[in-house]
Design a protein around this motif. Structure first.
Motif, PDB file in Angstrom:
ATOM      1  N   LYS A   1      44.915  38.744  39.778  1.00  0.00           N
ATOM      2  CA  LYS A   1      43.451  39.122  39.770  1.00  0.00           C
ATOM      3  C   LYS A   1      42.803  39.496  41.329  1.00  0.00           C
ATOM      4  O   LYS A   1      41.804  40.556  41.334  1.00  0.00           O
ATOM      5  N   TYR A   2      43.321  39.290  42.213  1.00  0.00           N
ATOM      6  CA  TYR A   2      43.299  38.836  43.935  1.00  0.00           C
ATOM      7  C   TYR A   2      44.526  40.108  44.931  1.00  0.00           C
ATOM      8  O   TYR A   2      45.112  40.132  44.413  1.00  0.00           O
TER       9      TYR A   2
ATOM     10  N   TRP B   1      38.265  38.656  45.133  1.00  0.00           N
ATOM     11  CA  TRP B   1      37.301  37.686  46.131  1.00  0.00           C
ATOM     12  C   TRP B   1      35.488  37.845  46.075  1.00  0.00           C
ATOM     13  O   TRP B   1      34.956  38.951  45.134  1.00  0.00           O
ATOM     14  N   ALA B   2      35.618  36.332  45.821  1.00  0.00           N
ATOM     15  CA  ALA B   2      33.939  36.159  46.103  1.00  0.00           C
ATOM     16  C   ALA B   2      32.743  36.678  46.961  1.00  0.00           C
ATOM     17  O   ALA B   2      33.947  37.151  48.227  1.00  0.00           O
TER      18      ALA B   2
ATOM     19  N   VAL C   1      33.612  37.580  51.676  1.00  0.00           N
ATOM     20  CA  VAL C   1      35.121  37.752  52.023  1.00  0.00           C
ATOM     21  C   VAL C   1      35.492  39.336  52.327  1.00  0.00           C
ATOM     22  O   VAL C   1      36.066  39.828  54.159  1.00  0.00           O
TER      23      VAL C   1
ATOM     24  N   PHE D   1      39.893  30.492  52.939  1.00  0.00           N
ATOM     25  CA  PHE D   1      39.562  31.681  52.574  1.00  0.00           C
ATOM     26  C   PHE D   1      40.215  32.201  50.699  1.00  0.00           C
ATOM     27  O   PHE D   1      39.580  31.563  50.031  1.00  0.00           O
ATOM     28  N   MET D   2      41.535  31.532  50.994  1.00  0.00           N
ATOM     29  CA  MET D   2      42.361  31.914  49.906  1.00  0.00           C
ATOM     30  C   MET D   2      42.465  30.363  49.603  1.00  0.00           C
ATOM     31  O   MET D   2      42.994  30.080  47.780  1.00  0.00           O
TER      32      MET D   2
ATOM     33  N   GLU E   1      40.426  28.418  49.235  1.00  0.00           N
ATOM     34  CA  GLU E   1      39.263  27.744  48.384  1.00  0.00           C
ATOM     35  C   GLU E   1      39.037  28.591  47.181  1.00  0.00           C
ATOM     36  O   GLU E   1      38.496  28.496  46.400  1.00  0.00           O
ATOM     37  N   HIS E   2      39.936  30.518  47.258  1.00  0.00           N
ATOM     38  CA  HIS E   2      40.459  30.790  46.226  1.00  0.00           C
ATOM     39  C   HIS E   2      41.455  29.671  44.829  1.00  0.00           C
ATOM     40  O   HIS E   2      42.097  30.641  43.967  1.00  0.00           O
ATOM     41  N   HIS E   3      41.838  28.756  45.427  1.00  0.00           N
ATOM     42  CA  HIS E   3      43.093  28.685  45.040  1.00  0.00           C
ATOM     43  C   HIS E   3      44.496  29.593  44.910  1.00  0.00           C
ATOM     44  O   HIS E   3      44.865  29.381  43.320  1.00  0.00           O
ATOM     45  N   ILE E   4      44.928  29.914  45.617  1.00  0.00           N
ATOM     46  CA  ILE E   4      45.218  31.281  45.693  1.00  0.00           C
ATOM     47  C   ILE E   4      47.347  30.140  45.339  1.00  0.00           C
ATOM     48  O   ILE E   4      47.130  29.566  46.567  1.00  0.00           O
TER      49      ILE E   4
ATOM     50  N   PRO F   1      46.492  33.029  41.812  1.00  0.00           N
ATOM     51  CA  PRO F   1      46.323  31.550  41.325  1.00  0.00           C
ATOM     52  C   PRO F   1      47.282  30.711  40.216  1.00  0.00           C
ATOM     53  O   PRO F   1      47.301  29.744  39.844  1.00  0.00           O
TER      54      PRO F   1
END
Length: 341
Positions: free
Chosen positions: A4-5, A26-27, A30, A70-71, A73-76, A99
């Protein structure tokens, strides 16, 4: 790669950081804002500093690397990073993150590196095109400045000739200085068109010829000069001799067509299937019955210039008596007309 990222990190040597220049997934906040350090403690920093690709399938258990905020926060949970180079220099890092549980494979790494190489080639081409564009803009600026300076210098010479004309009482000297001044003014006006136009080195023929005619009419208030010019753009190599030809032909008509009185002089230019046809005509006394252009060229500098300029333009010139007055026709078969974009 079923992820996804994705993001591209641009290396900023001044800040010694990696900037999230582009990305997907990304949200907000970012892409275009987030930055990362370039040390060896992050996967992207390691790829940038060592030039080696990095696969990390368990970021939460990694002892080599930290996970940027920030990664996290995105549960990478896993990442793959490859270096992007341009002209042998570090430009940035291409990264894919996920993630999900799973595993990036060596085949993914090969694909990523190939894609990063393509990005590097594309960026190199973009940089080369930008350098070329900057160089052309600089060259155009220099050309405009040079033409402007030439025009101003010629205007100064013309003013000096005008002062000399006022100081000399000999009519012959005054006439010769006036002819020289008109020729210099024609060249100056061409250079004025060169730096004023949208395209450097290209002249709008209607603006040029009408400007020359207006200047000559101001010096001969008893005459009226009518211009009917097609909208034609030509190169400076053609415009300068053509402007001089117009000056010579109109000046001759002013001097000889109507004697002491005044009259109308018509200047027309047509685009005839890729050829330029210039006509200068009057309703004056006409030419002597035995007029011959070659013979006149041996006696008159103006006529000699007309013949020389016509040859320079690879054209033919005919000066003959018309039904009323005199008509001069210049035919240029290959004038290098510049077509509109």
């Amino acid at each position: 790669m079923r992820s996804k990222y994705r993001k591209f990190l641009e290396y900023r040597p001044e800040q010694d950081s990696l900037f999230v220049r582009a990305g997907i997934g990304w949200a907000p906040g970012v892409v275009g804002s987030a930055e990362m350090r370039t040390d060896l403690a992050s996967p992207a920093g390691f790829a940038l500093e060592t030039g080696q690709p990095v696969i990390s399938n368990h970021l939460e258990n990694e002892e080599r690397f930290r996970t940027p905020a920030f990664m996290a926060e995105h549960h990478i949970r896993r990442a793959i990073n490859v270096l992007v180079e341009t002209s042998g220099k570090r430009f940035g890092v291409l990264e894919v993150d996920s993630p999900d549980e799973g595993k990036f494979e060596p085949a993914d790494l090969a694909f990523m590196q190939g894609f990063a190489n393509l990005i590097g080639v594309a960026i190199e081409r973009q940089q080369a095109e930008q350098r070329l564009s900057d160089a052309m803009e600089h060259q155009e600026l220099l050309t405009r400045e040079a033409s402007h300076r030439v025009k101003n210098s010629l205007a100064l010479v013309s003013a000096m000739l005008n002062l000399q004309m006022q100081e000399d009482d000999d009519p012959r000297i005054t006439r010769l200085l006036g002819d020289a001044q008109a020729r210099i003014t024609a060249i100056a006006q061409t250079h004025d068109q060169l730096w004023r136009g949208e395209q450097v080195g290209i002249v709008a023929l209607d603006d040029l010829v009408c400007g020359i005619a207006t200047g000559l009419a101001e010096q001969a208030p008893l005459h009226r000069i009518d211009c009917d010019i097609d909208a034609i753009r030509i190169s400076a190599d053609t415009a300068i001799p053509l402007g001089l030809l117009v000056t010579e032909l109109v000046t001759n008509a002013i001097k000889y067509a109507y004697g002491e009185g005044g009259g109308v002089i018509a200047v027309t230019i047509r685009n005839a299937d890729g050829r330029i046809l210039l006509t200068v005509s009057d309703d004056g006394v006409g030419l002597p019955a035995d007029f011959d252009l070659k013979a006149a060229s041996r006696k008159s500098l103006g006529m000699r210039m007309i013949g020389s300029l016509a040859r320079q333009l690879r054209g033919t010139i005919a000066i003959e008596n018309a039904a009323r007055g005199t008509c001069a026709v210049l035919d240029i078969p290959d004038p290098r007309i510049v077509l509109p974009d």
